[in-house]
Design a protein around this motif. Structure first.
Motif, mmCIF file in Angstrom:
data_model
loop_
_atom_site.group_PDB
_atom_site.id
_atom_site.type_symbol
_atom_site.label_atom_id
_atom_site.label_comp_id
_atom_site.label_asym_id
_atom_site.label_seq_id
_atom_site.Cartn_x
_atom_site.Cartn_y
_atom_site.Cartn_z
ATOM 1 N N UNK A 112 34.482 52.126 43.572
ATOM 2 C CA UNK A 112 33.332 51.805 42.338
ATOM 3 C C UNK A 112 34.164 51.995 41.062
ATOM 4 N N UNK A 113 33.450 52.733 40.176
ATOM 5 C CA UNK A 113 33.975 53.089 38.925
ATOM 6 C C UNK A 113 34.733 54.473 38.910
ATOM 7 N N UNK A 123 35.336 63.012 45.841
ATOM 8 C CA UNK A 123 35.626 62.080 44.624
ATOM 9 C C UNK A 123 35.870 62.588 43.469
ATOM 10 N N UNK A 124 36.079 63.877 43.607
ATOM 11 C CA UNK A 124 36.789 64.590 42.403
ATOM 12 C C UNK A 124 38.285 64.205 42.171
ATOM 13 N N UNK A 125 38.944 63.891 41.407
ATOM 14 C CA UNK A 125 40.351 63.669 41.067
ATOM 15 C C UNK A 125 40.939 63.944 39.748
#
Length: 128
Positions: A112-113, A123-125
């Motif tokens: 996604x975005x 989804x943490x990066x």
């Protein structure tokens, strides 16, 4: 290359050597991309209580890359060794960074975005 508070910067530690204005074509491309912007170089010091005792450079054994490739990892010297390398070119078409998972530090893929870790689904990066 890193980004903090919307600004890009380079950082290094005592294992890094910096060569300013190297005479290689890729560096010229980098200079031209700056469009005569001023570059600032700032040394950031670490508080004395956070620094580890420094090992003297004289006590480190010099190794070349071929020596390291031949070495059994279990026979590696306890105190480490010194290997000096020189960057001779930079590939402008290959990124120097990747999105890394905050949980397991593995590479993330676009989702996604943002980005998502294929290993732990986090989804943490952050870019490394």
């Amino acid at each position: 290359m890193k980004t903090y508070a919307g600004e890009e910067y380079l950082s290094g530690n005592t294992a890094c050597r910096w060569y300013f204005n190297p005479a290689i074509p890729e560096a010229e491309d980098f200079y031209n991309a700056l469009h005569n912007q001023r570059l600032s170089i700032r040394r950031v010091t670490v508080p004395a209580e956070q620094t580890a005792p420094l090992q003297t450079a004289l006590s480190l054994e010099d190794k070349c890359l071929s020596d390291l490739e031949k070495m059994d990892p279990y026979d590696f010297p306890d105190g480490g060794c010194r290997c000096t390398v020189t960057i001779t070119r930079v590939l402008l078409t290959t990124p120097w960074w990747f999105p890394s998972c905050n949980r397991c530090s593995r590479s993330c893929t676009p989702d996604g975005d943002g980005y998502k870790c294929n290993t732990c689904s986090c989804t943490g990066y952050r870019f490394k």
